[in-house]
Design a protein around this motif. Structure first.
Motif, short mmCIF file in Angstrom:
data_model
loop_
_atom_site.label_atom_id
_atom_site.label_comp_id
_atom_site.label_asym_id
_atom_site.label_seq_id
_atom_site.Cartn_x
_atom_site.Cartn_y
_atom_site.Cartn_z
N SER A 21 0.68 -1.20 -0.01
CA SER A 21 -0.01 -0.08 -0.19
C SER A 21 1.01 1.12 0.05
N ILE A 22 0.36 2.45 -0.75
CA ILE A 22 1.12 3.52 -0.74
C ILE A 22 0.25 4.57 -0.59
N SER A 23 0.67 5.95 0.22
CA SER A 23 -0.06 6.97 0.35
C SER A 23 -0.59 7.68 -1.18
N PRO A 24 -1.70 8.34 -1.09
CA PRO A 24 -2.16 9.06 -2.34
C PRO A 24 -1.43 10.19 -2.87
N TRP A 25 -0.75 10.76 -1.90
CA TRP A 25 0.10 12.16 -2.00
C TRP A 25 1.52 11.91 -2.32
N VAL A 26 1.95 12.52 -3.44
CA VAL A 26 3.59 12.21 -3.72
C VAL A 26 3.84 13.61 -3.36
N VAL A 27 4.87 13.37 -2.21
CA VAL A 27 5.38 14.65 -1.77
C VAL A 27 6.79 14.96 -2.68
N PRO A 28 6.92 16.00 -3.54
CA PRO A 28 8.13 16.39 -4.52
C PRO A 28 9.21 16.15 -3.77
N ILE A 29 10.36 15.63 -4.28
CA ILE A 29 11.85 15.59 -3.82
C ILE A 29 11.99 17.00 -3.67
N LEU A 30 11.46 18.11 -4.50
CA LEU A 30 11.72 19.36 -4.50
C LEU A 30 11.46 19.69 -3.21
N ALA A 31 10.24 19.31 -2.37
CA ALA A 31 9.96 19.87 -1.26
C ALA A 31 10.49 19.32 0.13
N LEU A 32 11.38 18.54 -0.23
CA LEU A 32 12.20 17.57 0.85
C LEU A 32 13.72 18.16 1.18
N GLU A 33 14.32 19.37 0.30
CA GLU A 33 15.45 19.85 0.54
C GLU A 33 15.54 20.34 1.86
N ALA A 34 14.85 20.64 2.76
CA ALA A 34 15.06 21.11 4.23
C ALA A 34 14.98 20.09 4.98
N ALA A 35 14.68 18.65 4.58
CA ALA A 35 14.68 17.47 5.55
C ALA A 35 15.91 16.65 5.19
N ARG A 36 17.01 17.17 4.40
CA ARG A 36 18.23 16.45 4.13
C ARG A 36 19.12 16.65 5.21
N ILE A 37 19.48 15.37 5.48
CA ILE A 37 20.54 15.22 6.85
C ILE A 37 21.82 14.32 6.47
#
Length: 391
Positions: free
Chosen positions: A238-254
């Protein structure tokens, strides 16, 4: 004309803008973006037929520069007035599988999860097998049984054999489990013999979803030697219906937490690591039972894609690959019931009852959030599934 009101603290603000496929009142499915508690119909708002398709694949195939341009245009649009009929309440929308899944591969990238499973299955040996810290271990799954959140899961049947059984028996799984994971969606693929380097990850991977790799542990235990998971996994993912863009995850990079000894081989080395600070929550029949932290993963999604393609394998728009179970160092951070119940020996209390594996009628919900730009927090929505009796 109409406007979108974004509630304060929304996980779906302007720094997120996840894509999905939706329909309203029986209309044809089409591509939308979630903004606050609304869905923006991109075909209506942008006047582009690529968004009238029933999946994200045609848009994803247009490539990175197009993803960047459309995201910038959406950010401008949602700050102003939008055409009448382009905005719908999320509560009225039916959400569909957001992508046409081309191939599906599932990895095994959490050192804590792999070590726990090793201790459970090989108590007298080293928890990790010799190859584990040298490459992202994975298996090829079944793309045709990837399901959107909210789809019921029929208990699978198959062969099982415990050490006490003289021979295998056939029947419904009695040790049905979940695996809380992140999934990554390839937007633009590569032809044969064109490996993708870790540093090219964000130009090929469109976005991320929550993923539940449902697992029949008793079927898996009997079948997985010598070749690996098959029927114990292939019945449903199962997967969630919303695909969060990689472009939105820059601030989450560690940075990644390990990989100092041994140092990965050159094709797996990242100049800027793609560890991600994502927090998941697992609820079992409404009770929170775990909080798996993606930041504890040993291998990054960029390294997984690099390993997937290094032998010359092609990749395609719509390819999906999972991280494997996400587990942290603490018991309350384990991402599978196999670990949480320690193979069934340490039951959990769910709604006042002692539980180990899933019963018919049980429902599991996994949610996830991550840091966004400008101090915000962004959400992935949920991946939900309810267990039905075997057929």
């Amino acid at each position: 004309m109409t406007t979108i009101d974004i509630p304060a603290g929304s996980l779906f603000g302007i720094d997120n803008l996840p894509y999905g496929v939706f329909s309203v009142d029986g209309d044809s499915p089409r591509v939308g973006v979630r903004v606050g508690d609304s869905v923006l119909d991109l075909a209506a708002a942008l006047g582009d037929d690529v968004f009238a398709a029933p999946s994200l694949n045609p848009f994803m195939a247009q490539g990175y520069d197009r993803w960047v341009a459309v995201r910038a245009r959406i950010r401008d649009l949602v700050s102003g007035e939008l055409p009448d009929g382009a905005v719908h309440p999320v509560a009225r929308a039916t959400l569909h599988l957001p992508i046409e899944v081309a191939d599906y591969v599932d990895f095994y990238a959490s050192e804590h999860h792999a070590s726990n499973v090793g201790r459970l299955f090989r108590p007298d040996a080293e928890p990790l097998l010799p190859n584990w810290k040298h490459l992202p271990v994975g298996y090829h799954g079944r793309s045709g049984t990837v399901l959107v959140s909210g789809t019921d899961i029929v208990r699978p049947s198959g062969q099982r054999k415990t050490p006490a059984d003289a021979s295998p028996v056939y029947g419904p799984s009695t040790r049905l489990d979940i695996e809380a994971e992140m999934g990554f969606v390839v937007g633009t693929g590569t032809p044969l013999n064109t490996p993708i380097s870790p540093d090219s990850f964000s130009r090929h991977v469109f976005g991320a979803v929550l993923l539940n790799d449902w697992s029949a542990r008793d079927i898996q235990a009997w079948e997985y030697v010598p070749l690996g998971p098959h029927l114990g996994k292939s019945f449903a993912t199962s997967i969630s219906p919303w695909v969060v863009p990689i472009l939105a995850l820059e601030a989450a990079r560690i940075p990644l937490p390990g990989q100092l000894d041994p140092v990965p081989l050159p094709y797996l080395r990242e100049s800027e690591p793609w560890g991600l600070d994502i927090d998941l929550v697992i609820e079992w029949n409404g009770d929170e039972v775990s909080r798996p932290p993606f930041r504890e993963m040993y291998w990054s999604p960029a390294q997984m894609l690099a390993h997937l393609t290094v032998n010359g394998a092609s990749s395609r728009t719509g390819d999906l690959y999972g991280s494997g179970t996400i587990s942290g160092p603490e018991k309350h951070q384990r991402g599978a019931f196999l670990e949480l119940s320690w193979g069934g020996k340490e039951p959990l209390t769910v709604k006042g009852e002692e539980r180990t594996f899933l019963l018919d009628g049980d429902e599991v919900v996994i949610t996830g959030t991550a840091p966004g730009a400008n101090g915000s927090r962004i959400g992935f929505g949920e991946v939900r599934g309810r267990v039905l009796p075997a057929k």
